[in-house]
Design an enzyme around this catalytic site. Structure first.
Site, PDB file in Angstrom:
ATOM      1  N   SER A   1      -6.928 -33.526 -67.194  1.00 58.47           N
ATOM      2  CA  SER A   1      -5.571 -34.015 -66.632  1.00 58.47           C
ATOM      3  C   SER A   1      -4.516 -33.887 -68.001  1.00 58.47           C
ATOM      4  O   SER A   1      -4.832 -34.440 -68.834  1.00 58.47           O
ATOM      5  CB  SER A   1      -5.897 -35.111 -66.012  1.00 58.47           C
TER       6      SER A   1
ATOM      7  N   HIS B   1      -4.946 -32.105 -53.469  1.00 56.65           N
ATOM      8  CA  HIS B   1      -4.924 -33.199 -54.432  1.00 56.65           C
ATOM      9  C   HIS B   1      -5.922 -34.356 -53.910  1.00 56.65           C
ATOM     10  O   HIS B   1      -5.471 -35.457 -54.014  1.00 56.65           O
ATOM     11  CB  HIS B   1      -3.367 -33.734 -54.599  1.00 56.65           C
TER      12      HIS B   1
ATOM     13  N   THR C   1       0.186 -28.089 -61.447  1.00 53.20           N
ATOM     14  CA  THR C   1      -0.137 -28.730 -60.287  1.00 53.20           C
ATOM     15  C   THR C   1       1.203 -28.819 -59.691  1.00 53.20           C
ATOM     16  O   THR C   1       2.225 -29.201 -60.097  1.00 53.20           O
ATOM     17  CB  THR C   1      -0.545 -30.294 -60.537  1.00 53.20           C
TER      18      THR C   1
ATOM     19  N   LYS D   1      -1.831 -24.803 -58.686  1.00 51.39           N
ATOM     20  CA  LYS D   1      -2.984 -25.808 -58.257  1.00 51.39           C
ATOM     21  C   LYS D   1      -1.968 -26.677 -57.024  1.00 51.39           C
ATOM     22  O   LYS D   1      -1.183 -27.280 -57.338  1.00 51.39           O
ATOM     23  CB  LYS D   1      -3.370 -26.679 -59.093  1.00 51.39           C
TER      24      LYS D   1
ATOM     25  N   TYR E   1       1.398 -31.280 -65.630  1.00 51.98           N
ATOM     26  CA  TYR E   1       2.404 -31.933 -64.954  1.00 51.98           C
ATOM     27  C   TYR E   1       3.715 -31.851 -65.569  1.00 51.98           C
ATOM     28  O   TYR E   1       3.841 -31.910 -66.882  1.00 51.98           O
ATOM     29  CB  TYR E   1       2.189 -33.546 -64.681  1.00 51.98           C
TER      30      TYR E   1
HETATM   31  C1  FNR Z   1      -6.730 -36.382 -58.958  1.00 54.74           C
HETATM   32  N1  FNR Z   1      -6.447 -35.291 -58.850  1.00 54.74           N
HETATM   33  C2  FNR Z   1      -5.492 -34.965 -59.954  1.00 54.74           C
HETATM   34  N2  FNR Z   1      -5.076 -33.581 -59.738  1.00 54.74           N
HETATM   35  C3  FNR Z   1      -4.152 -33.360 -60.914  1.00 54.74           C
HETATM   36  O1  FNR Z   1      -3.684 -32.075 -60.743  1.00 54.74           O
HETATM   37  N3  FNR Z   1      -3.951 -34.101 -61.884  1.00 54.74           N
HETATM   38  C4  FNR Z   1      -4.287 -35.258 -62.274  1.00 54.74           C
HETATM   39  O2  FNR Z   1      -3.878 -36.018 -63.129  1.00 54.74           O
HETATM   40  C5  FNR Z   1      -5.312 -35.620 -60.919  1.00 54.74           C
HETATM   41  N4  FNR Z   1      -5.803 -37.035 -60.966  1.00 54.74           N
HETATM   42  C6  FNR Z   1      -6.573 -37.453 -59.987  1.00 54.74           C
HETATM   43  C7  FNR Z   1      -7.142 -38.421 -60.221  1.00 54.74           C
HETATM   44  C8  FNR Z   1      -8.006 -39.086 -59.231  1.00 54.74           C
HETATM   45  C9  FNR Z   1      -8.783 -40.348 -59.243  1.00 54.74           C
HETATM   46  C10 FNR Z   1      -8.533 -38.049 -58.218  1.00 54.74           C
HETATM   47  C11 FNR Z   1      -9.263 -38.322 -56.917  1.00 54.74           C
HETATM   48  C12 FNR Z   1      -7.834 -36.909 -58.075  1.00 54.74           C
HETATM   49  C13 FNR Z   1      -6.692 -34.169 -57.816  1.00 54.74           C
HETATM   50  C14 FNR Z   1      -8.013 -33.473 -58.232  1.00 54.74           C
HETATM   51  O3  FNR Z   1      -7.539 -32.585 -59.246  1.00 54.74           O
HETATM   52  C15 FNR Z   1      -8.534 -32.656 -57.295  1.00 54.74           C
HETATM   53  O4  FNR Z   1      -7.411 -31.811 -56.679  1.00 54.74           O
HETATM   54  C16 FNR Z   1      -9.167 -33.650 -56.104  1.00 54.74           C
HETATM   55  O5  FNR Z   1      -9.700 -34.672 -56.621  1.00 54.74           O
HETATM   56  C17 FNR Z   1     -10.307 -32.799 -55.415  1.00 54.74           C
HETATM   57  O6  FNR Z   1     -10.696 -33.451 -54.337  1.00 54.74           O
HETATM   58  P1  FNR Z   1     -12.207 -34.142 -54.358  1.00 54.74           P
HETATM   59  O7  FNR Z   1     -13.244 -33.459 -55.101  1.00 54.74           O
HETATM   60  O8  FNR Z   1     -11.811 -35.521 -54.892  1.00 54.74           O
HETATM   61  O9  FNR Z   1     -12.519 -34.590 -53.125  1.00 54.74           O
END
Ligand code: FNR
Length: 350
Positions: A87, A235, A136, A211, A110
């Protein structure tokens, strides 16, 4: 506060539940009497060979789950022979993660208002050996995550957004609501548009995965804008509530992509059967988010290794019981969805 940040979704959390429930409405049509003594789960993603189509999604602030945070995740992914996506908001820098050893890694981006910050960061990721950018696109503003608002979520004082430390953007201030929502409102560029996907290609040679696509329209625009692949993602149900589950949106995107670029999925994948269903609907691979942060919290590197192994074992078993010995053999006919024509009605009536 940390648990709520990891676990929760936006607003009513309808999509959060639906990301799971939608998988449970897809059923199997297994084939029998096929020699499944050898199962090959390997695949190639953007030219990189990996051991299985199960990869790690970017999740922020992993040191809040475990002191080793992103280091542990990077080592576990590498040991499992799969890809980790780091991330932008990691609590370890791109250089630190690269120093954990070899491994195929993607960098999630980001886009900040200050494009010099973005250009610098992308260059650092590239120099540190990251192989692709996951851009993202679903977060011009942060979704309304009510648990974070209630908790006045902010990073614990001993942690920073390590990639931005030298740029004076590494600290998250406390706010009356979510500290993260305020940080996003201050720093993230709401003007982000398709032309920026093209701009990104002028500053890096890394392939770009878009994404956060969940429609056919945006699939076509992504490909036109030069995307090397698409990640069907909502997300983890943390942005716009009442969007469909990603597994329900996947086939629309796969059809629109017409095989021109690979399509991936994340959101609610918790079982090997889920992985199989995503592949049967045309995904080239899946990513997991929360299973990584929860296993990290439980047991650090060993925990993440265990979660990857569990999913791998379950997926292999699903393939065997469905009569598939390689990913190529997984087809649309191995599953039935609620939007398929009822087969019973096609059968001759007496
Ligand atoms: C995320 N997600 C996410 N996506 C992204 O592009 N940058 C980020 O920093 C984050 N941070 C993040 C933190 C936490 C705690 C969660 C749960 C999710 C989204 C992540 O990449 C992904 O899309 C989802 O987590 C997928 O779903 P599941 O596997 O958590 O159900």
């Amino acid at each position: 506060m940390a648990y709520d940040y990891y676990a929760s979704g936006a607003e009513d959390q309808w999509t959060l539940e639906e990301n799971r429930n939608a998988f449970s409405r897809i059923l199997f049509r297994p084939r029998i009497l096929i020699d499944v003594s050898k199962i090959d789960m390997t695949t190639t993603i953007l030219g990189f060979k990996i051991s299985m189509p199960i990869m790690i999604a970017p999740t922020a602030f992993q040191k809040m789950a475990h002191p080793e945070g992103e280091y542990a995740t990077a080592r576990a992914a590498s040991a499992a022979g799969t890809i980790m996506t780091l991330s932008s908001w990691a609590t370890s820098s791109v250089e630190e993660v690269a120093s954990t050893g070899p491994g195929i890694r993607f960098f999630q981006l980001y886009v900040y208002k200050d494009r010099n910050v973005v250009a610098q960061l992308v260059r650092r990721a590239e120099r540190a050996g990251f192989k692709a950018i996951a851009l993202t696109v679903d977060t011009p503003r942060l979704g309304r995550r009510e648990a974070d608002i209630k908790n006045r979520f902010t990073l614990p004082p001993f942690l920073t957004l390590k990639n931005f430390e030298g740029l004076d953007l590494g600290k998250m201030d406390e706010a009356n609501d979510s500290g993260l929502a305020s940080y996003v409102a201050g720093q993230i560029d709401r003007t982000l548009s398709w032309k920026d996907v093209k701009w990104l290609q002028t500053i890096t040679t890394m392939p770009i995965l878009v994404k956060g696509v969940i429609t056919a329209e945006d699939t076509r625009l992504s490909i036109q804008a030069g995307a090397a692949g698409i990640i069907v993602s909502n997300h983890g149900a943390r942005q716009l509530d009442y969007v469909p589950a990603t597994i329900s949106a996947l086939e629309e995107v796969v059809k629109a992509a017409q095989g021109r670029v690979p399509v991936f999925l994340d959101g609610g994948v918790r079982r090997g059967t889920d992985v199989f269903k995503a592949l049967a609907l045309g995904a080239s691979g899946i990513f997991i988010g929360r299973p990584v942060v929860f296993s990290l919290a439980a047991e650090g590197e060993a925990g993440v290794k265990k979660v990857l192994q569990m999913l791998r074992d379950e997926f292999e078993l699903t393939m065997a019981l469905s009569g598939c010995t390689s990913l190529r053999e997984i087809t649309r006919d191995h599953i039935v969805t609620e939007w398929d024509a009822p087969r019973a009605r096609l059968a001759p009536r007496l």
